[in-house]
Design a protein around this motif. Structure first.
Motif, PDB file in Angstrom:
ATOM      1  N   GLY A   1     -22.742 -18.598 -36.293  1.00 56.43           N
ATOM      2  CA  GLY A   1     -22.347 -17.235 -36.648  1.00 56.43           C
ATOM      3  C   GLY A   1     -23.374 -16.486 -37.467  1.00 56.43           C
ATOM      4  N   PHE A   2     -24.496 -17.123 -37.798  1.00 56.84           N
ATOM      5  CA  PHE A   2     -25.530 -16.443 -38.589  1.00 56.84           C
ATOM      6  C   PHE A   2     -26.159 -15.288 -37.815  1.00 56.84           C
ATOM      7  CE2 PHE A   2     -30.056 -16.060 -39.784  1.00 56.84           C
ATOM      8  CZ  PHE A   2     -29.883 -15.560 -41.067  1.00 56.84           C
ATOM      9  N   PHE A   3     -26.387 -15.484 -36.507  1.00 54.20           N
ATOM     10  CA  PHE A   3     -27.024 -14.473 -35.662  1.00 54.20           C
ATOM     11  C   PHE A   3     -26.094 -14.137 -34.507  1.00 54.20           C
ATOM     12  CE2 PHE A   3     -29.803 -13.401 -32.006  1.00 54.20           C
ATOM     13  CZ  PHE A   3     -30.417 -12.278 -32.528  1.00 54.20           C
ATOM     14  N   SER A   4     -25.860 -12.849 -34.289  1.00 56.68           N
ATOM     15  CA  SER A   4     -25.009 -12.416 -33.184  1.00 56.68           C
ATOM     16  C   SER A   4     -25.696 -11.324 -32.387  1.00 56.68           C
ATOM     17  CB  SER A   4     -23.679 -11.869 -33.707  1.00 56.68           C
ATOM     18  OG  SER A   4     -22.950 -12.865 -34.349  1.00 56.68           O
ATOM     19  N   LEU A   5     -25.414 -11.311 -31.103  1.00 58.34           N
ATOM     20  CA  LEU A   5     -25.818 -10.227 -30.222  1.00 58.34           C
ATOM     21  C   LEU A   5     -24.559  -9.450 -29.883  1.00 58.34           C
ATOM     22  CD1 LEU A   5     -28.227 -12.152 -27.824  1.00 58.34           C
ATOM     23  CD2 LEU A   5     -28.855 -10.579 -29.671  1.00 58.34           C
ATOM     24  N   THR A   6     -24.543  -8.188 -30.253  1.00 55.22           N
ATOM     25  CA  THR A   6     -23.366  -7.348 -30.060  1.00 55.22           C
ATOM     26  C   THR A   6     -23.829  -5.932 -29.747  1.00 55.22           C
ATOM     27  OG1 THR A   6     -21.308  -6.577 -31.069  1.00 55.22           O
ATOM     28  CG2 THR A   6     -23.165  -6.906 -32.559  1.00 55.22           C
ATOM     29  N   TYR A   7     -23.212  -5.288 -28.792  1.00 55.43           N
ATOM     30  CA  TYR A   7     -23.647  -3.959 -28.369  1.00 55.43           C
ATOM     31  C   TYR A   7     -23.055  -2.895 -29.281  1.00 55.43           C
ATOM     32  CZ  TYR A   7     -24.770  -0.003 -25.445  1.00 55.43           C
ATOM     33  OH  TYR A   7     -25.278   1.174 -24.976  1.00 55.43           O
ATOM     34  N   HIS A   8     -23.920  -1.983 -29.718  1.00 55.44           N
ATOM     35  CA  HIS A   8     -23.482  -0.879 -30.569  1.00 55.44           C
ATOM     36  C   HIS A   8     -24.379   0.323 -30.290  1.00 55.44           C
ATOM     37  CE1 HIS A   8     -21.904   1.186 -34.102  1.00 55.44           C
ATOM     38  NE2 HIS A   8     -23.139   1.427 -34.471  1.00 55.44           N
ATOM     39  N   GLU A   9     -23.785   1.503 -30.235  1.00 50.34           N
ATOM     40  CA  GLU A   9     -24.562   2.737 -30.116  1.00 50.34           C
ATOM     41  C   GLU A   9     -24.433   3.495 -31.421  1.00 50.34           C
ATOM     42  OE1 GLU A   9     -23.171   4.823 -26.662  1.00 50.34           O
ATOM     43  OE2 GLU A   9     -24.186   3.432 -25.295  1.00 50.34           O
ATOM     44  N   ASN A  10     -25.573   3.790 -32.033  1.00 56.79           N
ATOM     45  CA  ASN A  10     -25.609   4.448 -33.338  1.00 56.79           C
ATOM     46  C   ASN A  10     -26.024   5.902 -33.169  1.00 56.79           C
ATOM     47  OD1 ASN A  10     -25.927   5.180 -35.995  1.00 56.79           O
ATOM     48  ND2 ASN A  10     -27.603   3.773 -36.420  1.00 56.79           N
ATOM     49  N   THR A  11     -25.147   6.806 -33.570  1.00 54.53           N
ATOM     50  CA  THR A  11     -25.479   8.229 -33.504  1.00 54.53           C
ATOM     51  C   THR A  11     -26.090   8.731 -34.805  1.00 54.53           C
ATOM     52  OG1 THR A  11     -23.236   8.828 -34.183  1.00 54.53           O
ATOM     53  CG2 THR A  11     -23.682   8.755 -31.805  1.00 54.53           C
ATOM     54  N   GLY A  12     -26.063   7.905 -35.834  1.00 53.32           N
ATOM     55  CA  GLY A  12     -26.623   8.290 -37.123  1.00 53.32           C
ATOM     56  C   GLY A  12     -27.981   7.659 -37.356  1.00 53.32           C
ATOM     57  N   GLY A  13     -28.375   7.657 -38.614  1.00 50.24           N
ATOM     58  CA  GLY A  13     -29.622   7.010 -39.005  1.00 50.24           C
ATOM     59  C   GLY A  13     -29.346   5.574 -39.395  1.00 50.24           C
ATOM     60  N   MET A  14     -30.152   5.058 -40.299  1.00 51.44           N
ATOM     61  CA  MET A  14     -29.992   3.678 -40.755  1.00 51.44           C
ATOM     62  C   MET A  14     -28.584   3.468 -41.300  1.00 51.44           C
ATOM     63  SD  MET A  14     -32.399   1.816 -43.499  1.00 51.44           S
ATOM     64  CE  MET A  14     -31.721   0.623 -44.606  1.00 51.44           C
ATOM     65  N   LEU A  15     -27.968   2.377 -40.880  1.00 48.23           N
ATOM     66  CA  LEU A  15     -26.593   2.034 -41.280  1.00 48.23           C
ATOM     67  C   LEU A  15     -25.598   3.130 -40.910  1.00 48.23           C
ATOM     68  CD1 LEU A  15     -27.378   0.419 -44.754  1.00 48.23           C
ATOM     69  CD2 LEU A  15     -26.951  -0.753 -42.577  1.00 48.23           C
ATOM     70  N   SER A  16     -25.895   3.856 -39.840  1.00 48.87           N
ATOM     71  CA  SER A  16     -25.053   4.937 -39.309  1.00 48.87           C
ATOM     72  C   SER A  16     -24.913   6.127 -40.257  1.00 48.87           C
ATOM     73  CB  SER A  16     -23.661   4.404 -38.926  1.00 48.87           C
ATOM     74  OG  SER A  16     -23.772   3.486 -37.873  1.00 48.87           O
ATOM     75  N   LEU A  17     -25.812   6.244 -41.232  1.00 50.77           N
ATOM     76  CA  LEU A  17     -25.757   7.408 -42.125  1.00 50.77           C
ATOM     77  C   LEU A  17     -25.944   8.683 -41.321  1.00 50.77           C
ATOM     78  CD1 LEU A  17     -27.873   6.096 -45.133  1.00 50.77           C
ATOM     79  CD2 LEU A  17     -25.398   6.392 -45.037  1.00 50.77           C
ATOM     80  N   GLY A  18     -25.077   9.629 -41.508  1.00 53.82           N
ATOM     81  CA  GLY A  18     -25.146  10.893 -40.799  1.00 53.82           C
ATOM     82  C   GLY A  18     -24.430  10.902 -39.465  1.00 53.82           C
ATOM     83  N   ALA A  19     -23.794   9.808 -39.091  1.00 47.11           N
ATOM     84  CA  ALA A  19     -23.106   9.743 -37.796  1.00 47.11           C
ATOM     85  C   ALA A  19     -21.962  10.740 -37.719  1.00 47.11           C
ATOM     86  CB  ALA A  19     -22.595   8.331 -37.539  1.00 47.11           C
ATOM     87  N   GLU A  20     -21.415  11.126 -38.862  1.00 48.43           N
ATOM     88  CA  GLU A  20     -20.280  12.043 -38.870  1.00 48.43           C
ATOM     89  C   GLU A  20     -20.696  13.514 -38.789  1.00 48.43           C
ATOM     90  OE1 GLU A  20     -21.971  11.927 -42.783  1.00 48.43           O
ATOM     91  OE2 GLU A  20     -21.370  10.274 -41.509  1.00 48.43           O
ATOM     92  N   LEU A  21     -21.994  13.783 -38.821  1.00 45.97           N
ATOM     93  CA  LEU A  21     -22.479  15.160 -38.716  1.00 45.97           C
ATOM     94  C   LEU A  21     -22.223  15.697 -37.309  1.00 45.97           C
ATOM     95  CD1 LEU A  21     -25.917  14.675 -40.512  1.00 45.97           C
ATOM     96  CD2 LEU A  21     -23.876  15.773 -41.464  1.00 45.97           C
TER      97      LEU A  21
END
Length: 163
Positions: free
Chosen positions: A41-61
């Motif tokens: 469980g240390f490393f995982s491959l998981t699909y995610h689309e980020n609309t924000g910046g680093m750590l999804s900052l700004g995704a709510e804009l």
């Protein structure tokens, strides 16, 4: 200029290409699938689309603000940074860490341009309750460049650069 050209060919283009390839693989192999877990469980491959910046900052804009901020302004900064690095005399260590940051930035910028403002992220590290945000190869290049910048700017890096 020869060393700069060589470093661009050995660092910048391969990193952008590796980022693009791994994101394409993530889309085709991980999108819509359950995460794949490795190393207990240390490393995982998981699909995610980020609309924000680093750590999804700004995704709510709003979409318009995100396009201006994360595509247009980031693109201007990256192009300006590349031009600056090409014309300013700098040692190979500083140029290399700058290329790492720019390669990661251009990789994510390209993703936003072709993916409706989204960046594909697919790696996650977790140790007990501690975990990273989901990230990609471009993010690794950016972080490596930032750590390299801190080192090159340190007294040890100054010694390395003066030898």
């Amino acid at each position: 200029m020869k060393i700069k050209t060589l470093l661009i060919l050995l660092i910048f283009f391969p990193l952008v290409g590796c980022d693009r390839y791994t994101k394409d693989q993530a889309v085709s192999l991980l999108k819509g699938q359950e995460p794949l877990s490795f190393l207990n469980g240390f490393f995982s491959l998981t699909y995610h689309e980020n609309t924000g910046g680093m750590l999804s900052l700004g995704a709510e804009l709003s979409d318009e603000v995100r396009v201006i901020l994360f595509t247009f302004l980031v693109g201007l900064v990256l192009v300006g940074g590349l031009i600056y690095m090409l014309v300013k005399p700098m040692d190979k260590y500083s140029f290399t860490v700058g290329l790492l940051i720019l390669a990661g930035g251009f990789g994510n910028l390209y993703d936003r341009a072709v993916n409706d403002g989204r960046v594909v992220d697919f790696m996650l590290l977790q140790m007990g309750p501690l975990k990273t945000g989901v990230f990609n190869v471009a993010d690794i290049a950016i972080m490596a460049g930032l750590f390299g910048f801190l080192f090159v700017s340190s007294k040890w890096g100054q010694r390395l650069r003066s030898s």
